[in-house]
Structure formats: C-alpha cells, structure tokens
Design a protein around this motif. Structure first.
Motif, PDB file in Angstrom:
ATOM      1  N   SER A 276       0.830  -1.212   0.000  1.00  0.00           N
ATOM      2  CA  SER A 276       0.000   0.000   0.000  1.00  0.00           C
ATOM      3  C   SER A 276       0.861   1.256   0.000  1.00  0.00           C
ATOM      4  CB  SER A 276      -0.925   0.001   1.222  1.00  0.00           C
ATOM      5  OG  SER A 276      -1.791  -1.110   1.203  1.00  0.00           O
ATOM      6  N   ASN A 277       1.929   1.239   0.777  1.00  0.00           N
ATOM      7  CA  ASN A 277       2.834   2.396   0.816  1.00  0.00           C
ATOM      8  C   ASN A 277       3.510   2.619  -0.534  1.00  0.00           C
ATOM      9  OD1 ASN A 277       2.287   2.983   3.491  1.00  0.00           O
ATOM     10  ND2 ASN A 277       4.007   1.797   4.283  1.00  0.00           N
ATOM     11  N   GLU A 278       3.891   1.532  -1.192  1.00  0.00           N
ATOM     12  CA  GLU A 278       4.529   1.665  -2.500  1.00  0.00           C
ATOM     13  C   GLU A 278       3.551   2.217  -3.532  1.00  0.00           C
ATOM     14  OE1 GLU A 278       6.183  -2.106  -3.505  1.00  0.00           O
ATOM     15  OE2 GLU A 278       7.928  -1.874  -2.188  1.00  0.00           O
ATOM     16  N   ILE A 279       2.313   1.736  -3.492  1.00  0.00           N
ATOM     17  CA  ILE A 279       1.297   2.243  -4.426  1.00  0.00           C
ATOM     18  C   ILE A 279       1.029   3.719  -4.163  1.00  0.00           C
ATOM     19  CG2 ILE A 279      -1.137   2.093  -5.080  1.00  0.00           C
ATOM     20  CD1 ILE A 279      -0.970  -0.922  -4.536  1.00  0.00           C
ATOM     21  N   ARG A 280       0.917   4.077  -2.882  1.00  0.00           N
ATOM     22  CA  ARG A 280       0.670   5.472  -2.515  1.00  0.00           C
ATOM     23  C   ARG A 280       1.828   6.366  -2.948  1.00  0.00           C
ATOM     24  NH1 ARG A 280       0.444   4.777   2.570  1.00  0.00           N
ATOM     25  NH2 ARG A 280      -1.652   3.916   2.519  1.00  0.00           N
ATOM     26  N   PHE A 281       3.033   5.857  -2.782  1.00  0.00           N
ATOM     27  CA  PHE A 281       4.212   6.630  -3.167  1.00  0.00           C
ATOM     28  C   PHE A 281       4.242   6.883  -4.675  1.00  0.00           C
ATOM     29  CE2 PHE A 281       8.510   6.328  -4.950  1.00  0.00           C
ATOM     30  CZ  PHE A 281       9.036   7.516  -4.477  1.00  0.00           C
ATOM     31  N   ARG A 283       1.786   6.950  -6.713  1.00  0.00           N
ATOM     32  CA  ARG A 283       0.719   7.869  -7.110  1.00  0.00           C
ATOM     33  C   ARG A 283       1.117   9.315  -6.850  1.00  0.00           C
ATOM     34  NH1 ARG A 283      -4.575   4.608  -4.719  1.00  0.00           N
ATOM     35  NH2 ARG A 283      -4.753   3.111  -6.443  1.00  0.00           N
ATOM     36  N   LYS A 284       1.855   9.531  -5.756  1.00  0.00           N
ATOM     37  CA  LYS A 284       2.313  10.885  -5.430  1.00  0.00           C
ATOM     38  C   LYS A 284       3.500  11.299  -6.295  1.00  0.00           C
ATOM     39  CE  LYS A 284       2.776  11.935  -1.086  1.00  0.00           C
ATOM     40  NZ  LYS A 284       3.203  11.808   0.330  1.00  0.00           N
ATOM     41  N   ARG A 338      12.104   8.954  -2.955  1.00  0.00           N
ATOM     42  CA  ARG A 338      11.427   8.711  -1.682  1.00  0.00           C
ATOM     43  C   ARG A 338      12.138   9.439  -0.535  1.00  0.00           C
ATOM     44  NH1 ARG A 338      11.862   3.529  -1.470  1.00  0.00           N
ATOM     45  NH2 ARG A 338       9.842   2.969  -2.349  1.00  0.00           N
TER      46      ARG A 338
END
Length: 354
Positions: A276-281, A283-284, A338
């Motif tokens: 989830s963190n990778e997907i969120r990252f 997207r940002k 990141r």
C-alpha cells in the motif's frame, strides 16, 4: 456498465492464469522443485518406516511449502528480472486482479502437488491407507489449508520486502530447508520434539509453519488416548516401535490454530502495508508517472508504426532489454525520490512547528 467491467476483469484474470500456467510448465525446474524433492524424501522414508503416522502428511506439508512459498518467490523473481512486472505495472490491470490471479494459480498448483503426493503415499504403502482411514480429516484439511496460506503469505512477504532476487531466494530456501528437516520430514518429529531437547522445541515456535504442520501431523495420527491429539503417548507403530510426542501448546488445539492464524495475520499485514505504501508513493510521484507515460506512449507509437511481424518482434526485444537495463536505475531513482520527499515533508513539519 458494471457487468461489462466484471466480464472484462474476468477475461483479464483468465488471461493472467493462462500466462502463469504456461510459464510454470515451461520451466522444468518448477515441476522438479515444486514437489519432486519433497516426494523423493517422503518415499525414501516410507520405504523404511511405512507405518510412521507423520511421514505422509509431513511430506505433503513440505510439498505445499515448496510450491506455495519457494516456487512463488522464484517464479515472481523471474517475472521481475525479465521486466514482466514493469510491463504489468504499465497496464491498467487492477492490482487486486493480479494478486487474485497469483493466489488462485498458487492454490491450484499446490492442490495438485498435494493430491499427487497423497495418492503416491496411499497407493504404494498399505499402512498409510490404514492410518488415513483413522485420521481426523477435519483437522488435517484445515491444517493443510493453513500450511498453504502461511506459505503463500510468506512468499508475498519475501518477494515484497526483498527486491534482490538472490537474497529473496536464499531466504525462501532457508525457510523451506529448515522446515523440511526440523518439522517432521527430514528428521522424525518424535526425535525433534524429544523431551531431552525441550529447548529446541521452544526455538521452533519461531518457525512460521510449525503451528499448522504440527496440527496436520496430530490430526493424521489422531491419537486421543491422552485426551488431546496434540499429546501422543506410546502410539504403536509396529511390534518393535512405539511413538510418544508432545507437540506443545499445552495440549490445547485452539492454541495451535491461534498461532497459525496470528502468523498469517502478522506477515500478511506487513506485506499489505508495504504494498500500500509503494502504491501510494508511486501515485504521489508525478515525475515517475510522467516518465512511465512517456515511455508507454513511445512504445505504443512504435507498435502502431510496425509494418510486419519481424519489426514487432524487434521492438519487443528492444523494449525488453531496455526495461532490464533500467530496472536497477529505476530502483535507485525511486529510493532517491522517496528520501527527498521524506526530507521535504520533514522540513515542512519543522517550519510549521516554528
């Protein structure tokens, strides 16, 4: 519209399953490593100890671990190294469809491995048929399901957290090999859980598969003389040998189930959070999105302008080689971006406090 989306997603799911199946059968090592080694060890032991109540179910459990975790990790590492993961990331296929395809394929192949090993055991070793008739199949089935779930979750965890293919394979081999030798197949479980080496039994609580495999072993032996199938006292194997095993858990079967569920929940939660963190990252990460869009447009443009099959083949090969070369640089760039974003967020928080 909703029905069309369902049909579309179903077709995509079937296509992904077809690709997974084709790749799995094209690699002979998947078949050999998937269950060949576990089957070989199990048969060798059963030749000399046909009446052992733990060997068949231990062999099946190890086969499940091998296919559910090790082959999953190996298979997806090959995808990642060949650029397949990057190509899938550039498509609009929902992440849950991709995960569902992996889960279903893993379940189907693992089920096939388990059935083959079980049929070999009961076909060529009559004493195992006698034991199978007396087994507590409710416990055995649920336990083997938990063995598979633990294996799949561990495979996802290793693949997600360890991006280096060599390291992830080493970790999966380590877990698989130690489970083979210390959870009832390589060495008899009554020897491993010997009261004289009680400390070793405590160490094995750290092994992810210990809870589910012990449940499967106890369920297959199904000795309730002590009041708990997790405590076996002087179970007669043949005229010359009896077995006594205390699987632990204070003889409470619910504790073993709880341990298995907590293990699955722990590693599964960590994997979900990481993904989830990778997907969120991503997207940002507008820069990464721009690069991906430009590269995809260029690739599509080349395909549209191709005049024959040879040109298409050359475009694909060139793109595949490009993705392979870019994989390492992309990972470095991702980590750098990141880190920079974290620094920016930290600076913003500091200024806000001031």
């Amino acid at each position: 519209m909703e029905k069309l989306n369902i049909k579309k997603n179903f077709r995509i799911l079937c296509l992904l399953l077809k690709i997974e199946t084709k790749n799995w059968f094209q690699g002979p090592m998947n078949l050999i490593l998937g269950f060949g080694i576990a089957l070989y060890i199990m048969v060798c032991w059963l030749v000399f100890k046909e009446g052992d109540p733990f060997l068949l179910v231990s062999g099946i459990s190890v086969g499940v671990i091998r296919n559910g975790m090790f082959i999953y990790t190996r298979h997806h590492n090959e995808y990642r190294d060949s650029g397949m993961v990057n190509r899938l990331n550039q498509t609009s296929i929902p992440n849950y469809i991709r995960m569902l395809a992996s889960l279903l394929f893993n379940l189907i192949t693992t089920l096939g491995v388990s059935i083959v090993m079980f049929l070999v055991g009961i076909t060529f070793f009559p004493d195992q048929r006698v034991l199978a008739a007396k087994a507590n199949w409710a416990v055995v089935f649920t336990a083997l399901t938990l063995v598979w779930l633990t294996s799949f979750v561990m495979g996802v965890f290793i693949f997600t957290f360890f991006k280096n293919s060599v390291i992830s394979q080493m970790i999966s081999i380590l877990i698989y090999s130690t489970s083979t030798y210390f959870l009832g197949l390589g060495f008899p479980i009554d020897v491993i859980l010997n009261p004289d080496y009680e400390w070793f039994g405590y160490i094995l609580y750290a092994w992810p598969h210990r809870y589910a495999i012990n449940l499967a072993q106890a369920g297959f032996a199904n000795d309730t003389a002590s009041g708990s199938i997790l405590i076996i006292k002087d179970l007669v194997v043949n005229q010359e040998r009896t077995i006594s095993v205390n699987f632990g858990f204070d003889g409470k079967i619910w504790l073993a189930y709880l341990g298995a569920f907590l293990t699955i929940a722990f590693y599964g939660s960590l994997s979900i959070i990481k993904i989830s963190n990778e997907i969120r990252f991503h997207r940002k990460n507008q820069y990464g999105l721009l690069v991906m869009t430009e590269e995809s447009s260029k690739y599509v443009h080349q395909i549209k302008n191709a005049k024959n099959i040879n040109e298409l083949t050359n475009i694909y090969k060139a793109r595949d080689e490009e993705l392979r070369k870019m994989a390492f640089k992309t990972n470095q760039m991702t980590r750098q971006i990141r880190d920079e974003m974290r620094l920016l967020e930290a600076n913003k928080k500091t200024k806000h406090k001031e």
